[in-house]
Scaffold this motif. Structure first.
Motif, PDB file in Angstrom:
ATOM      1  N   ILE A   9       3.132  -4.985  -9.751  1.00 39.05           N
ATOM      2  CA  ILE A   9       3.798  -5.389  -8.756  1.00 39.05           C
ATOM      3  C   ILE A   9       4.405  -4.391  -7.892  1.00 39.05           C
ATOM      4  O   ILE A   9       4.430  -4.530  -6.568  1.00 39.05           O
ATOM      5  CB  ILE A   9       4.997  -6.516  -9.185  1.00 39.05           C
ATOM      6  N   VAL A  10       5.007  -3.475  -8.586  1.00 38.57           N
ATOM      7  CA  VAL A  10       5.371  -2.206  -7.611  1.00 38.57           C
ATOM      8  C   VAL A  10       4.407  -1.401  -6.850  1.00 38.57           C
ATOM      9  O   VAL A  10       4.538  -1.107  -5.823  1.00 38.57           O
ATOM     10  CB  VAL A  10       6.004  -1.424  -8.722  1.00 38.57           C
ATOM     11  N   LEU A  11       3.183  -1.429  -7.504  1.00 37.04           N
ATOM     12  CA  LEU A  11       1.922  -0.606  -6.879  1.00 37.04           C
ATOM     13  C   LEU A  11       1.388  -1.698  -5.669  1.00 37.04           C
ATOM     14  O   LEU A  11       1.026  -1.196  -4.710  1.00 37.04           O
ATOM     15  CB  LEU A  11       0.949  -0.401  -7.620  1.00 37.04           C
ATOM     16  N   MET A  12       1.503  -2.952  -6.017  1.00 35.51           N
ATOM     17  CA  MET A  12       1.174  -3.759  -4.795  1.00 35.51           C
ATOM     18  C   MET A  12       2.115  -3.852  -3.742  1.00 35.51           C
ATOM     19  O   MET A  12       1.942  -3.977  -2.609  1.00 35.51           O
ATOM     20  CB  MET A  12       1.186  -5.355  -5.344  1.00 35.51           C
ATOM     21  N   THR A  13       3.279  -3.619  -3.904  1.00 40.11           N
ATOM     22  CA  THR A  13       4.418  -3.432  -2.915  1.00 40.11           C
ATOM     23  C   THR A  13       4.231  -2.133  -1.987  1.00 40.11           C
ATOM     24  O   THR A  13       4.231  -2.394  -1.042  1.00 40.11           O
ATOM     25  CB  THR A  13       5.848  -3.302  -3.658  1.00 40.11           C
ATOM     26  N   VAL A  14       3.853  -1.058  -2.830  1.00 36.29           N
ATOM     27  CA  VAL A  14       3.303   0.139  -2.105  1.00 36.29           C
ATOM     28  C   VAL A  14       2.206   0.137  -1.170  1.00 36.29           C
ATOM     29  O   VAL A  14       2.130   0.428   0.094  1.00 36.29           O
ATOM     30  CB  VAL A  14       3.112   1.061  -3.134  1.00 36.29           C
ATOM     31  N   ALA A  15       1.429  -0.866  -1.701  1.00 33.33           N
ATOM     32  CA  ALA A  15       0.063  -1.002  -1.012  1.00 33.33           C
ATOM     33  C   ALA A  15       0.179  -1.866   0.319  1.00 33.33           C
ATOM     34  O   ALA A  15      -0.224  -1.948   1.187  1.00 33.33           O
ATOM     35  CB  ALA A  15      -1.250  -1.713  -1.874  1.00 33.33           C
ATOM     36  N   SER A  16       1.121  -2.837  -0.150  1.00 32.68           N
ATOM     37  CA  SER A  16       1.447  -3.911   1.124  1.00 32.68           C
ATOM     38  C   SER A  16       2.321  -2.977   2.221  1.00 32.68           C
ATOM     39  O   SER A  16       2.090  -3.225   3.459  1.00 32.68           O
ATOM     40  CB  SER A  16       2.439  -4.854   0.701  1.00 32.68           C
ATOM     41  N   GLY A  17       3.108  -2.174   1.772  1.00 34.49           N
ATOM     42  CA  GLY A  17       3.771  -1.259   2.855  1.00 34.49           C
ATOM     43  C   GLY A  17       2.554  -0.395   3.573  1.00 34.49           C
ATOM     44  O   GLY A  17       2.927  -0.240   4.714  1.00 34.49           O
ATOM     45  N   ALA A  18       1.651   0.048   3.188  1.00 33.74           N
ATOM     46  CA  ALA A  18       0.666   0.771   3.618  1.00 33.74           C
ATOM     47  C   ALA A  18       0.045  -0.291   4.754  1.00 33.74           C
ATOM     48  O   ALA A  18      -0.194   0.364   5.986  1.00 33.74           O
ATOM     49  CB  ALA A  18      -0.462   1.232   2.786  1.00 33.74           C
TER      50      ALA A  18
END
Length: 259
Positions: free
Chosen positions: A70-79
């Motif tokens: 979920i944390v990595l999905m959050t980072v990718a969504s920020g991109a």
């Protein structure tokens, strides 16, 4: 141009981007809402069943497993949000106007990158806080938490440079919103939600060697006290490689657009 003027221009551009985030909070709310919804969905709808597949870990065990994904999905969504912001500046002519001014030109992109990383880190903190509220517990030491935070920041830095490049090469804002979407789905095609050993052979090979898997495994090891093995070096290597790729791509696109 002296270093003091360059730093001042970078800070000015950073301030501009932070003001835009404050004035238009809807994008930040969307970037925050998506990972939280996925966190609650996977924990409360699928958690009991998927947790049983992890060795009778149950919903609480699955929460501990899924949080790095979920944390990595959050980072990718920020991109995705960064690509939209860069494309908006480009299509509205703001970047062209900045280029006519006597400023440190790399500051234009640096402001986007630093602002986006700060925004992403704040959203990650909020997502982790929600995970703690619904039962996530970690036995990590202070140093392990600091290492995990540093890895997330390094990943956000790499994803942000990639997203800046994507925003620069997009012809429209809509195109910029779609181009980073594959990054959002990479945690699903890795070890973010289920172990890679449960996947078919071809998919398992991709899941084990794609960039996000060593990052998620390293975060999981740091937060849960499990073995990291070779994943730590792989995670840092992927982040540095993606940062270099994103920076080179963004710089080339920015210079080509200028000419």
């Amino acid at each position: 141009m002296s270093a003091s003027y360059a730093i001042a221009d970078c800070l000015t551009m950073l301030g501009r981007n932070l003001k835009r985030l404050r004035r238009y909070p809807s994008l930040t709310v969307m970037l925050l809402a998506v990972p939280i919804v996925f966190l609650l969905l996977f924990v409360y709808v699928f958690g009991e069943t998927l947790g049983a597949g992890l060795g009778d870990a149950g919903r609480a065990g699955y929460l501990r497993y899924v949080l790095p994904g979920i944390v990595l999905m959050t980072v990718a969504s920020g991109a995705q949000g960064t690509a939209i912001a860069v494309a908006t500046d480009l299509t509205q002519g703001i970047i062209a106007r900045f280029r006519t001014m006597a400023i440190f030109r790399p500051a234009i992109l640096t402001g986007h990158v630093v602002g986006a990383v700060l925004q992403t880190m704040l959203i990650v903190v909020a997502v982790v806080a929600v995970a703690v509220l619904i039962g996530f517990r970690s036995g990590a030491s202070v140093w392990e938490w600091l290492a995990a935070t540093g890895l997330v920041a390094l990943t956000a830095f790499a994803m942000t440079w990639l997203s800046v490049a994507m925003g620069l090469v997009s012809k429209t804002v809509e195109g910029a919103s779609n181009l980073p979407l594959p990054l959002v789905f990479l945690p699903f095609l890795g070890s973010g939600f289920v172990p890679t050993g449960s996947m078919p052979t071809a998919l398992r090979w991709f899941a084990e060697y794609q960039p996000f898997t060593p990052i998620m495994e390293t975060l999981r090891g740091l937060l849960l006290g499990t073995a990291i093995g070779h994943h730590g070096a792989g995670a840092v290597a992927w982040c540095l490689a993606l940062s270099a790729l994103g920076y080179a791509w963004a710089r080339r696109s920015f210079n080509r657009e200028r000419s």
